[in-house]
Design a protein around this motif. Sequence first.
Motif, mmCIF file in Angstrom:
data_model
loop_
_atom_site.group_PDB
_atom_site.id
_atom_site.type_symbol
_atom_site.label_atom_id
_atom_site.label_comp_id
_atom_site.label_asym_id
_atom_site.label_seq_id
_atom_site.Cartn_x
_atom_site.Cartn_y
_atom_site.Cartn_z
ATOM 1 N N MET A 166 -15.038 -54.674 -26.054
ATOM 2 C CA MET A 166 -13.696 -54.201 -26.436
ATOM 3 C C MET A 166 -13.563 -52.706 -26.206
ATOM 4 S SD MET A 166 -10.879 -55.390 -27.217
ATOM 5 C CE MET A 166 -9.590 -54.239 -26.759
ATOM 6 N N ILE A 167 -14.672 -52.004 -26.370
ATOM 7 C CA ILE A 167 -14.614 -50.559 -26.091
ATOM 8 C C ILE A 167 -14.331 -50.358 -24.598
ATOM 9 C CG2 ILE A 167 -15.999 -48.449 -26.041
ATOM 10 C CD1 ILE A 167 -17.260 -49.528 -28.685
ATOM 11 N N ARG A 168 -14.952 -51.207 -23.786
ATOM 12 C CA ARG A 168 -14.698 -51.129 -22.337
ATOM 13 C C ARG A 168 -13.226 -51.453 -22.018
ATOM 14 N NH1 ARG A 168 -15.543 -54.806 -17.798
ATOM 15 N NH2 ARG A 168 -16.268 -56.531 -19.111
ATOM 16 N N PHE A 169 -12.728 -52.577 -22.583
ATOM 17 C CA PHE A 169 -11.342 -52.972 -22.268
ATOM 18 C C PHE A 169 -10.313 -52.103 -22.981
ATOM 19 C CE2 PHE A 169 -13.355 -57.248 -21.405
ATOM 20 C CZ PHE A 169 -13.092 -57.232 -20.045
ATOM 21 N N GLY A 170 -10.742 -51.422 -24.046
ATOM 22 C CA GLY A 170 -9.805 -50.594 -24.818
ATOM 23 C C GLY A 170 -9.397 -49.326 -24.068
ATOM 24 N N GLN A 171 -10.142 -48.979 -23.051
ATOM 25 C CA GLN A 171 -9.798 -47.796 -22.245
ATOM 26 C C GLN A 171 -8.723 -48.174 -21.234
ATOM 27 O OE1 GLN A 171 -11.056 -44.891 -22.665
ATOM 28 N NE2 GLN A 171 -12.779 -45.403 -23.990
ATOM 29 N N PRO A 172 -7.562 -47.539 -21.255
ATOM 30 C CA PRO A 172 -6.591 -47.849 -20.205
ATOM 31 C C PRO A 172 -7.147 -47.457 -18.841
ATOM 32 C CG PRO A 172 -5.767 -46.124 -21.663
ATOM 33 C CD PRO A 172 -7.125 -46.486 -22.162
ATOM 34 N N GLN A 173 -6.879 -48.290 -17.852
ATOM 35 C CA GLN A 173 -7.385 -47.961 -16.514
ATOM 36 C C GLN A 173 -6.357 -47.141 -15.753
ATOM 37 O OE1 GLN A 173 -8.942 -51.458 -14.300
ATOM 38 N NE2 GLN A 173 -8.709 -52.520 -16.245
ATOM 39 N N ASP A 174 -6.841 -46.138 -15.093
ATOM 40 C CA ASP A 174 -5.971 -45.336 -14.230
ATOM 41 C C ASP A 174 -5.837 -46.091 -12.909
ATOM 42 O OD1 ASP A 174 -4.781 -43.551 -12.597
ATOM 43 O OD2 ASP A 174 -6.217 -41.917 -12.918
ATOM 44 N N MET A 175 -4.610 -46.482 -12.552
ATOM 45 C CA MET A 175 -4.422 -47.305 -11.363
ATOM 46 C C MET A 175 -4.068 -46.472 -10.128
ATOM 47 S SD MET A 175 -5.182 -50.024 -12.829
ATOM 48 C CE MET A 175 -4.853 -51.414 -11.772
ATOM 49 N N GLY A 176 -4.088 -45.185 -10.278
ATOM 50 C CA GLY A 176 -3.754 -44.317 -9.149
ATOM 51 C C GLY A 176 -2.300 -43.888 -9.216
ATOM 52 N N SER A 177 -1.924 -42.965 -8.360
ATOM 53 C CA SER A 177 -0.559 -42.465 -8.440
ATOM 54 C C SER A 177 0.170 -42.700 -7.122
ATOM 55 C CB SER A 177 -0.621 -40.994 -8.860
ATOM 56 O OG SER A 177 -0.083 -40.175 -7.913
ATOM 57 N N TYR A 178 1.480 -42.909 -7.233
ATOM 58 C CA TYR A 178 2.308 -43.103 -6.046
ATOM 59 C C TYR A 178 3.557 -42.256 -6.255
ATOM 60 C CZ TYR A 178 4.971 -45.396 -2.375
ATOM 61 O OH TYR A 178 5.715 -45.645 -1.242
ATOM 62 N N ALA A 179 3.922 -41.489 -5.275
ATOM 63 C CA ALA A 179 5.100 -40.619 -5.356
ATOM 64 C C ALA A 179 5.084 -39.783 -6.636
ATOM 65 C CB ALA A 179 6.381 -41.448 -5.267
ATOM 66 N N GLY A 180 3.916 -39.338 -7.009
ATOM 67 C CA GLY A 180 3.805 -38.461 -8.179
ATOM 68 C C GLY A 180 3.794 -39.186 -9.508
ATOM 69 N N GLU A 181 3.971 -40.509 -9.485
ATOM 70 C CA GLU A 181 3.992 -41.248 -10.756
ATOM 71 C C GLU A 181 2.572 -41.541 -11.239
ATOM 72 O OE1 GLU A 181 8.102 -43.840 -10.212
ATOM 73 O OE2 GLU A 181 6.184 -44.698 -9.639
ATOM 74 N N ILE A 182 2.440 -41.598 -12.562
ATOM 75 C CA ILE A 182 1.135 -41.951 -13.149
ATOM 76 C C ILE A 182 1.180 -43.441 -13.499
ATOM 77 C CG2 ILE A 182 -0.329 -41.614 -15.189
ATOM 78 C CD1 ILE A 182 0.976 -38.752 -15.270
ATOM 79 N N ASN A 183 0.131 -44.176 -13.195
ATOM 80 C CA ASN A 183 0.113 -45.627 -13.468
ATOM 81 C C ASN A 183 -1.110 -46.019 -14.293
ATOM 82 O OD1 ASN A 183 2.414 -46.639 -11.716
ATOM 83 N ND2 ASN A 183 1.264 -45.358 -10.317
ATOM 84 N N GLN A 184 -0.864 -46.778 -15.312
ATOM 85 C CA GLN A 184 -1.970 -47.230 -16.169
ATOM 86 C C GLN A 184 -1.904 -48.733 -16.391
ATOM 87 O OE1 GLN A 184 -2.093 -45.068 -19.868
ATOM 88 N NE2 GLN A 184 -3.513 -43.576 -18.988
ATOM 89 N N TYR A 185 -3.061 -49.290 -16.687
ATOM 90 C CA TYR A 185 -3.174 -50.736 -16.937
ATOM 91 C C TYR A 185 -3.949 -50.903 -18.234
ATOM 92 C CZ TYR A 185 -3.909 -55.616 -15.397
ATOM 93 O OH TYR A 185 -3.893 -56.979 -15.258
ATOM 94 N N PHE A 186 -3.402 -51.674 -19.175
ATOM 95 C CA PHE A 186 -4.104 -51.845 -20.447
ATOM 96 C C PHE A 186 -3.744 -53.194 -21.068
ATOM 97 C CE2 PHE A 186 -0.402 -50.947 -23.111
ATOM 98 C CZ PHE A 186 0.385 -50.172 -22.259
ATOM 99 N N TYR A 187 -4.359 -53.501 -22.182
ATOM 100 C CA TYR A 187 -4.239 -54.845 -22.766
ATOM 101 C C TYR A 187 -3.679 -54.810 -24.177
ATOM 102 C CZ TYR A 187 -7.354 -56.018 -18.927
ATOM 103 O OH TYR A 187 -7.903 -56.164 -17.689
#
Length: 527
Positions: free
Chosen positions: A161-182
């Motif tokens: 859960m500590i591993r999955f609790g970290q939001p993943q940085d999915m990279g940026s497109y056109a200056g936007e920040i993207n995250q993936y989390f549960y």
Amino acid sequence: MNKKQNETASELKLPAFKNERIFPGCDDPKVKQAFPRAIAAVRKKLGKSYALYIGGKDVVTDEVIDSINPANPDEVVGRVCQAGTKEVEDALIAAQNALPSWRDTPPGKRAEYLVKAAAIARERIYEFSAWQVLEEGKQWAQAYNDLAEGIDFLDYYAREMIRFGQPQDMGSYAGEINQYFYQPKGIAAVIAPWNFPFAISCGMCAAAIVTGNCVVFKPSNQSPVVGHHLVELFSEVGLPAGVFNYTPGRGSVIGDFLVDSPKVSIIAFTGSMEVGLRIIERAGRTPENQPCVKKVVCEMGGKNVMIIDEDADIDKAIPAVLYSAFGYQGQKCSACSRLIVLDKIYDEFVPRLVEAARKLKIGPAEDPENYMGAVIDQAAVKKILEYIELAAKEGTIALRASVPQKGYYVPLTIVEGITPEDRLAQEEVFGPLLAVMRARDFDQAIEWANSTRFALTGGVFSRNREHLERCRREFRVGNLYLNRGCVGALVKIQPFGGFKMSGVGTKAGGPDYLLHFMDPRSLTEQP
Ligand code: NAP
């Protein structure tokens, strides 16, 4: 996902996961002293009453069942209050009330509860094991290893859960920040079997809880006292009221009600194929007031098989087959119930196996001299005896051991001459009955191994590298073991679970197990 949540997930630093030591052996000096002492201490507490646990409070009901010792049915292990549909509804409401705050509790904090519960279970391992010896007829090793597995689930899922609790940085497109989390799914109904009464219940509940769901737990009515150990653990670590609720009761009375409830988002079930398929079907119905589609994590039965190749190491294979087939009376989902022996080695291997099995002692599990004990209840005795009768019709009985008169014993039985068309080669028999099949060659052995609706565990003894490689590709089971028995999977290093009619492809103790209990979300922010 707020900032505080991220921080706390990463703040909890735990050492790398390490499996709990499995049973050190009956001759270990500590074991020799601690087990009899724990059994004597537990025996003094037998017959106590157990309440339900709903919204952090004990709830007493009028209806009570006696949970008894299968080796001595006169001995009442505990008197357990029974939930009806009203109590299940109360538990669902308690879970619903607890959900918003538990869902927003930082993942690292949720994980901490599990680590603390693991530490308490480790402290009490002999005491908790002793209860299993008396309530489930488990031998010392079987009971202890069940506890060790439960502790592993707590420790492993906390780290996951500590591993999955970290939001993943999915990279940026056109200056936007993207995250993936549960986020958690919501309310989890956990429905457990009796044969791994601590480990499986604890694993399913721990996974649901640590991912932020609130749980209504229905233990099997054959293991409700051991099921209550989870109440002790989770209340001792101070889990907030309503996050974990304990509602023992008959599956036939409360099962459908719990499964059908629109409040439930996920059902974690382990048990028979019949009940599992019923749950999957009912969970697929979606009344108008139900806010989400239910997910079912469903682990079911097996018709597990071991292959003895013509060059197998016989000395190594015999104890492995005996332990896989008759350990805990063959009442493991992973137990070996078919043995395919290659024609060239058959006449040497099978008589030696039968002679070794003949020497196994049968009697109460609390005496470590006994290899095999009583099965779980009278209904199991009846069912297994019917299969033994069938065995005599479909094949030739090679061994039918004698057993004690008192208690729920069935003879350890080995039957020869079984072929894939026989019912004994297809239907799960949850008991100490091994069907032996003589295969012409390795092609036929593999074909027969794969010839059931189930795909849970399998094993092969062979010194032929080509055959072992072939098994890796073609012997299609969830857990395949080369040159060892087919039971005793360890959390993290041997994730456990099957497919076909053995399950929906989930792996308890595996790296993707927690994902079943959560919904992923994606977030995009423009600076
Ligand atoms: P079971 O009869 O299917 O019961 C499992 C659970 O389901 C029990 O809590 C039972 O309650 C409950 N139940 C019964 N009817 C229900 C209904 N209509 N709706 C919802 N729940 C209901 O299985 P079991 O005898 O306890 O366990 C043995 C089986 O489990 C074997 O088939 C074994 O292979 C399988 N198993 C599989 C795994 C795996 O990982 N694949 C692991 C362990 C066991 P009651 O006790 O009140 O009936």
